[in-house]
Design a protein around this motif. Structure first.
Motif, short mmCIF file in Angstrom:
data_model
loop_
_atom_site.label_atom_id
_atom_site.label_comp_id
_atom_site.label_asym_id
_atom_site.label_seq_id
_atom_site.Cartn_x
_atom_site.Cartn_y
_atom_site.Cartn_z
N ARG A 107 2.47 -15.28 -2.73
CA ARG A 107 1.36 -15.45 -1.79
C ARG A 107 0.32 -14.33 -1.94
N PHE A 108 0.80 -13.09 -2.11
CA PHE A 108 -0.12 -11.96 -2.16
C PHE A 108 -0.38 -11.47 -3.58
N GLU A 109 0.20 -12.17 -4.55
CA GLU A 109 -0.05 -11.89 -5.97
C GLU A 109 0.32 -10.46 -6.35
N VAL A 110 1.51 -10.05 -5.89
CA VAL A 110 2.07 -8.74 -6.25
C VAL A 110 3.53 -8.96 -6.64
N SER A 111 4.20 -7.90 -7.06
CA SER A 111 5.59 -8.02 -7.47
C SER A 111 6.51 -8.08 -6.25
N VAL A 112 7.74 -8.59 -6.47
CA VAL A 112 8.74 -8.63 -5.41
C VAL A 112 9.05 -7.22 -4.94
N ARG A 113 9.09 -6.28 -5.88
CA ARG A 113 9.39 -4.89 -5.51
C ARG A 113 8.31 -4.32 -4.58
N THR A 114 7.05 -4.65 -4.86
CA THR A 114 5.95 -4.20 -3.99
C THR A 114 6.11 -4.77 -2.58
N ILE A 115 6.46 -6.06 -2.50
CA ILE A 115 6.67 -6.69 -1.19
C ILE A 115 7.81 -6.01 -0.46
N GLU A 116 8.89 -5.70 -1.15
CA GLU A 116 10.03 -5.06 -0.49
C GLU A 116 9.64 -3.68 0.03
N ARG A 117 8.82 -2.95 -0.73
CA ARG A 117 8.33 -1.65 -0.24
C ARG A 117 7.44 -1.83 0.99
N ASP A 118 6.59 -2.86 0.96
CA ASP A 118 5.71 -3.12 2.10
C ASP A 118 6.52 -3.49 3.34
N LEU A 119 7.54 -4.31 3.16
CA LEU A 119 8.39 -4.70 4.29
C LEU A 119 9.11 -3.48 4.88
N SER A 120 9.55 -2.59 4.00
CA SER A 120 10.19 -1.37 4.47
C SER A 120 9.20 -0.52 5.28
N ALA A 121 7.95 -0.44 4.82
CA ALA A 121 6.93 0.32 5.54
C ALA A 121 6.64 -0.30 6.90
N LEU A 122 6.60 -1.65 6.96
CA LEU A 122 6.38 -2.32 8.24
C LEU A 122 7.51 -2.01 9.21
N GLY A 123 8.74 -2.07 8.71
CA GLY A 123 9.89 -1.77 9.56
C GLY A 123 9.84 -0.36 10.11
N GLN A 124 9.48 0.61 9.25
CA GLN A 124 9.39 2.01 9.69
C GLN A 124 8.26 2.20 10.69
#
Length: 244
Positions: free
Chosen positions: A30-47
């Motif tokens: 959806r956001f045209e980035v890697s899965v790893r980037t999304i996982e980092r973003d999700l971690s940042a949202l959680g924090q």
């Protein structure tokens, strides 16, 4: 899209998805980035305190509390339909993503009954839209930021005769019309106000040159057209002035 914008859009995407959620792979596409980037973003949202939930298994994924970030706005079915029609009138590359996420927020906040009514009503509407040349998305974004921040642009421009020039311009307005989109600017090369078709701008980069012309304040005048000012829609106090 920069990371801050993507984090906000990511939270809204998960909120709109509801209990079903989205997988990291779906979000990456959806956001045209890697899965790893999304996982980092999700971690940042959680924090940052966003209430994320994860579900394991084949149908698992990430979800977020629907009450987060946008309270129920109580749009009526007619209001939602009106917004959908208004946003559908322009597919301009500068606003396409933001139009989609804005409407997504409205849809996510509406009760299912009202949403069904809005969809049924909207299905009775058809818009005739004339296809027009679209500017390059990255170039359009550079132009928009220069307009927004009052920065001088260095552009490469190809005129109607196919002749290319490089020039510095001081942007004034982005003009969205029925035959395409344009940039109005003071041109250092010609020493006058000029109008540039955005799809003919093949390169645009911001410079450190300070603007030397005063900012344009007059309304744009084009024979045969009325000029609409979108900022008026963001000033409801002007629509309902206080009685004297």
């Amino acid at each position: 899209m920069n990371r801050i914008d993507r984090l906000y859009a990511l939270a809204e995407e998960l909120r709109a998805a509801g209990p079903r959620g989205r997988t990291a792979r779906q979000l990456a596409a959806r956001f045209e980035v890697s899965v790893r980037t999304i996982e980092r973003d999700l971690s940042a949202l959680g924090q940052a305190g966003v209430p994320l939930a994860t579900k394991q298994g084949r149908t698992g994924g990430y979800s977020v509390d629907r009450s987060m970030s946008l309270p129920p706005l109580n749009f009526t079915a007619r209001e939602a339909m009106a917004v959908a029609v208004a946003l559908s009138r322009s597919e301009h590359v500068l606003f396409a993503r933001d139009s989609r996420t804005a409407l997504q927020k409205i849809v996510a906040a509406m009760p299912p009954r009202d949403l069904d009514e809005a969809r049924t009503a909207a299905a009775k509407v058809r818009l005739l839209v004339q296809p027009v040349p679209a500017p390059d998305g990255q170039i359009a974004e550079q132009i928009w930021r220069a307009v927004r921040d009052d920065q001088v642009l260095r552009i490469e421009y190809t005129d109607v005769g196919g002749i290319g020039t490089e020039r510095e311009v001081e942007p004034q307005h982005v003009v969205v019309g029925p035959n395409g989109s344009y940039l109005t600017a003071w041109c250092h090369l010609r020493q006058e106000d000029r109008v540039f078709r955005m799809d003919r701008i093949t390169r645009a980069e911001r410079t450190a040159t300070p603007p030397s012309r005063p900012l344009a304040t007059g309304d744009l005048q084009v024979d045969g057209y009325e000029t609409k000012l979108p900022d008026a829609a963001l000033r409801p106090e002007d629509l309902f002035p206080t009685p004297t």
